[in-house]
Scaffold this active site. Structure first.
Site, short mmCIF file in Angstrom:
data_model
loop_
_atom_site.label_atom_id
_atom_site.label_comp_id
_atom_site.label_asym_id
_atom_site.label_seq_id
_atom_site.Cartn_x
_atom_site.Cartn_y
_atom_site.Cartn_z
N GLU A 104 37.80 30.64 2.98
CA GLU A 104 38.65 29.85 1.88
C GLU A 104 40.04 29.99 2.31
O GLU A 104 40.84 30.68 2.68
CB GLU A 104 38.43 30.50 0.59
CG GLU A 104 39.30 30.36 -0.67
CD GLU A 104 39.28 31.43 -1.42
OE1 GLU A 104 38.41 31.44 -2.39
OE2 GLU A 104 40.20 32.36 -1.49
N GLY B 214 41.99 35.73 -8.46
CA GLY B 214 42.64 36.09 -7.26
C GLY B 214 42.14 35.36 -6.18
O GLY B 214 40.76 34.77 -6.09
N CYS B 215 42.75 35.19 -4.91
CA CYS B 215 42.26 34.51 -3.88
C CYS B 215 40.85 35.21 -3.34
O CYS B 215 39.79 34.42 -3.04
CB CYS B 215 43.14 34.44 -2.78
SG CYS B 215 43.75 35.90 -2.24
N TYR B 216 40.93 36.59 -2.90
CA TYR B 216 39.94 37.34 -2.59
C TYR B 216 38.79 37.27 -3.50
O TYR B 216 37.18 37.07 -3.32
CB TYR B 216 40.05 38.51 -2.02
CG TYR B 216 40.78 38.83 -0.67
CD1 TYR B 216 39.77 38.45 0.46
CD2 TYR B 216 41.95 39.57 -0.35
CE1 TYR B 216 40.34 38.57 1.65
CE2 TYR B 216 42.35 40.03 0.97
CZ TYR B 216 41.31 39.30 1.85
OH TYR B 216 41.88 39.64 3.31
N ALA B 217 39.18 37.46 -4.61
CA ALA B 217 38.09 37.58 -5.62
C ALA B 217 37.20 36.35 -6.08
O ALA B 217 36.26 36.23 -6.20
CB ALA B 217 38.95 37.84 -7.09
#
Length: 328
Positions: free
Chosen positions: A293, A140-143
Site C-alpha cells: 500500500e 493508520g497506514c499499516y493498520a
C-alpha cells in the site's frame, strides 16, 4: 444518500497541519475533486505563502495560514481534516465543541481510533457502520493493510496473527529523526517499536483478534509492505483460501487480489491496496498473505477522501483516480 450539503453546492474543506507529506497529498486530491474546494490550509511554517507555488495541482489564490485553534470554527469549512501529529487533535476538536460548531472532522492521527464515539473509517470493512457520524477517525497506514490482509480469515484464526512490516521513510514524518534520515537508512533496515506499537493495538481492537506487529523502516521514500502469518483452526486448500479473499473484496476498487506476491516498488503513487503471495503450509493450517500500500494515499489521504465522500453523500470513489501507479 446521507449528506451534509445540497447536491450541487461545493463542499468547503479545511486542512489543519498541511506541511507534511500526507497534507501535500490531500491538497492535490482535493484540488482535483469535482465537488470539494479548499477553504483553508493551515501550516505555521508556510503561513503567508501561496499554495499554488508549492502545489502544481492547485491553481487558486489561497495562501497557507496559521489560525489559532479558537479561530478554526469561524473559518466556514464544511469539513476539517486534521493532519497533525499524534496527541495534537484534541485541542482542535475542543475548539469546535466550545464554539458549538459541528463540521465533519476527519482525524488522521491515532488520537480517536480507540474512541467509541467516533466512526472508524476503513470503508471496505466498516462502511456498514456509517450512519451519518460527523467525527471520523482515519485508520493508520499499516493498520489498513494489516486489517485488509487478515479480515477475510477472521472467523477461522487460531492464536495471534504475526505481521512483519516494512515502510518507506515518509511514514516517519517530516520531523528529523533516525527513521527518516536517508544517510542512516542507506543499505539498512531499521526495526522499531517491536512490541506494543499503536498500529498493533489498533488492529487488535478493530479486528477483535490479537495481532503481533513488527515494523521496520527501509531506504525507499513511500510505500509499505506487510507479510501476515495466520494460524488457522482448520486445514485450507489454496483454492479455498483465494476464494475467500476474492469474495471478500469483489467490487472493491481499492483492494486488488493478485496471485503473485505484490511488490512495494509497484505501489508508490497508487490509490489501492494489493493482496497476494498466498501460501499455505503443508498441513493447510498456516497461511501467509502479503499486502502492499502507498502509506501516504490509501494509508492516509485517499482513505480520508473516501470518508469525506461518504460523509457528504457522494460516490465513495469521487475524485479518486485509479491509475495503476505513478509514472517513474
Amino acid at each position: 444518500a446521507k449528506g451534509s450539503a445540497p447536491t450541487q453546492d461545493p463542499v468547503r474543506v479545511g486542512i489543519v497541519g498541511a506541511r507534511g507529506h500526507v497534507g501535500a497529498e490531500l491538497i492535490r486530491l482535493i484540488a482535483a475533486h469535482p465537488r470539494f474546494d479548499l477553504a483553508y490550509v493551515g501550516s505555521r511554517e508556510l503561513a503567508g505563502r501561496a499554495l499554488a507555488d508549492h502545489h502544481a495541482a492547485y491553481r487558486g489564490e489561497l495562501r497557507y495560514s496559521a489560525p489559532a485553534n479558537a479561530e478554526l470554527p469561524g473559518l466556514g469549512a464544511d469539513a476539517v481534516v486534521l493532519a497533525l501529529p499524534n496527541g495534537k487533535a484534541a485541542d482542535c476538536v475542543a475548539a469546535f465543541d466550545a464554539a458549538g460548531s459541528d463540521p465533519v472532522i476527519v482525524d488522521l492521527s491515532a488520537d480517536y481510533r480507540f474512541d467509541a464515539g467516533w466512526y472508524y473509517g476503513l470503508p471496505e470493512l466498516t462502511r456498514a457502520a456509517y450512519a451519518g457520524q460527523r467525527r471520523i477517525s482515519n485508520p493508520g497506514c499499516y493498520a489498513t493493510a494489516m486489517q485488509l490482509a487478515v479480515a477475510p480469515m477472521r472467523d477461522v484464526l487460531e492464536g495471534p496473527v504475526q505481521c512483519f512490516g516494512v515502510s518507506g521513510y515518509s511514514g516517519a514524518g517530516t520531523t528529523p529523526s533516525d527513521k527518516n534520515d536517508p544517510d542512516k537508512l542507506r543499505d539498512n533496515l531499521m526495526p522499531y517499536a517491536l512490541t506494543g506499537h499503536v498500529h498493533e493495538r489498533e488492529v487488535t481492537r478493530h479486528l477483535g483478534h490479537p495481532v503481533e506487529f513488527m515494523p521496520h523502516v527501509a531506504p525507499h521514500f513511500r510505500g509499505l509492505t506487510i507479510t501476515a502469518n495466520l494460524h488457522l483452526a482448520r486445514a485450507f486448500g489454496l483454492d479455498e483460501l483465494l476464494a475467500r479473499y476474492r469474495e471478500a473484496y469483489v467490487g472493491e476498487p481499492l483492494v486488488r487480489v493478485l496471485d503473485e506476491a505484490p511488490w512495494v516498488s509497484r505501489i508508490a503513487g497508487a490509490q489501492h491496496v494489493e493482496l497476494g503471495g498466498f501460501a499455505l503450509s503443508e498441513d493447510g493450517r498456516r497461511a501467509v498473505v502479503v499486502a502492499t500500500e502507498d502509506n501516504l494515499l490509501k494509508g492516509a489521504a485517499t482513505q480520508a477522501l473516501q470518508n469525506l465522500n461518504l460523509a457528504f453523500g457522494l460516490d465513495e470513489m469521487c475524485g479518486i483516480p485509479l491509475a495503476q501507479h505513478s509514472a517513474p
